[in-house]
Design a protein around this motif. Structure first.
Motif, PDB file in Angstrom:
ATOM      1  N   PHE A   1       0.836  -1.195   0.000  1.00  0.00           N
ATOM      2  CA  PHE A   1       0.000   0.000   0.000  1.00  0.00           C
ATOM      3  C   PHE A   1       0.872   1.247   0.000  1.00  0.00           C
ATOM      4  CE2 PHE A   1       0.548  -0.820   4.600  1.00  0.00           C
ATOM      5  CZ  PHE A   1       0.884   0.433   5.088  1.00  0.00           C
ATOM      6  N   ALA A   2       0.233   2.376  -0.228  1.00  0.00           N
ATOM      7  CA  ALA A   2       0.881   3.683  -0.076  1.00  0.00           C
ATOM      8  C   ALA A   2      -0.133   4.608   0.576  1.00  0.00           C
ATOM      9  CB  ALA A   2       1.327   4.242  -1.424  1.00  0.00           C
ATOM     10  N   MET A   3       0.366   5.462   1.445  1.00  0.00           N
ATOM     11  CA  MET A   3      -0.508   6.458   2.057  1.00  0.00           C
ATOM     12  C   MET A   3       0.234   7.781   2.198  1.00  0.00           C
ATOM     13  SD  MET A   3      -0.832   5.432   6.137  1.00  0.00           S
ATOM     14  CE  MET A   3      -1.648   3.880   5.887  1.00  0.00           C
ATOM     15  N   ILE A   4      -0.542   8.826   2.186  1.00  0.00           N
ATOM     16  CA  ILE A   4      -0.032  10.152   2.486  1.00  0.00           C
ATOM     17  C   ILE A   4      -0.600  10.510   3.845  1.00  0.00           C
ATOM     18  CG2 ILE A   4       0.048  12.580   1.787  1.00  0.00           C
ATOM     19  CD1 ILE A   4      -0.515  11.560  -1.126  1.00  0.00           C
ATOM     20  N   VAL A   5       0.280  10.911   4.749  1.00  0.00           N
ATOM     21  CA  VAL A   5      -0.110  11.230   6.118  1.00  0.00           C
ATOM     22  C   VAL A   5       0.299  12.672   6.385  1.00  0.00           C
ATOM     23  CG1 VAL A   5       0.116  10.595   8.535  1.00  0.00           C
ATOM     24  CG2 VAL A   5       0.289   8.819   6.764  1.00  0.00           C
ATOM     25  N   ASP A   6      -0.666  13.490   6.763  1.00  0.00           N
ATOM     26  CA  ASP A   6      -0.402  14.889   7.060  1.00  0.00           C
ATOM     27  C   ASP A   6      -0.702  15.127   8.532  1.00  0.00           C
ATOM     28  OD1 ASP A   6       0.114  17.594   6.940  1.00  0.00           O
ATOM     29  OD2 ASP A   6      -1.255  17.975   5.277  1.00  0.00           O
TER      30      ASP A   6
END
Length: 159
Positions: free
Chosen positions: A127-132
């Motif tokens: 998977f890939a995620m963007i976390v802000d």
């Protein structure tokens, strides 16, 4: 329950290799106050992970960081020493390698892949995620055996 966009990152302990040995990394602290791209692979040195997934992020790291990303991290179920060796063999010094050897992150996010029948045990799904600032703003989970939505190119399109 699987983590979704809008959820907070779970509070677990991951590890990274240092010259002094494995260093504990608190996930809440790691993601706090910055934007991080996290991608996960089922295993270091495995075919798709070594031929496409990690090399794509190594090649696109500057472009990804130019979009306001503070750090790019790779998570795998391997131990920190294996990830350190894999990083060196793939010239991935621009990627932070995070070990989830006990699957605490994977279990807490619901992103487990069971490869027991293939001799690999339970692993992180690809998977890939963007976390802000600790909150998931994008999540792309691959179907087993597929490599499309979690690539560096796909993440760049979402930034």
């Amino acid at each position: 329950m699987t983590i979704t966009v809008g959820n907070d990152i779970p509070d677990v302990t991951l590890f990274r290799a240092t010259s002094d040995g494995p260093e504990a990394v608190n996930s809440k602290e790691f993601f706090a106050g910055r934007k991080v791209v996290l991608f996960a692979v089922p295993g270091a040195y495995t075919p798709t992970c070594s031929a496409k997934h990690l090399p794509g992020f190594v090649a696109k790291a500057d472009e990804i960081k130019a979009k306001g990303v503070d750090e790019i991290a790779c998570l795998a179920s391997n131990d920190a020493f294996v990830l350190q060796a894999w990083s060196k063999s793939e010239n991935a010094e621009n990627i932070t390698m995070l070990s989830d050897g006990d699957l605490s992150f994977v279990d807490a996010t619901g992103l487990e892949l069971d490869l027991t029948g293939r001799g690999l045990g339970k692993r992180a799904n690809r998977f890939a995620m963007i976390v802000d600032n600790g909150k998931v703003t994008h999540l792309a989970v691959e179907e087993p055996g597929v490599f499309e939505v979690s690539s560096a190119e796909a993440v760049l399109e979402k930034l």
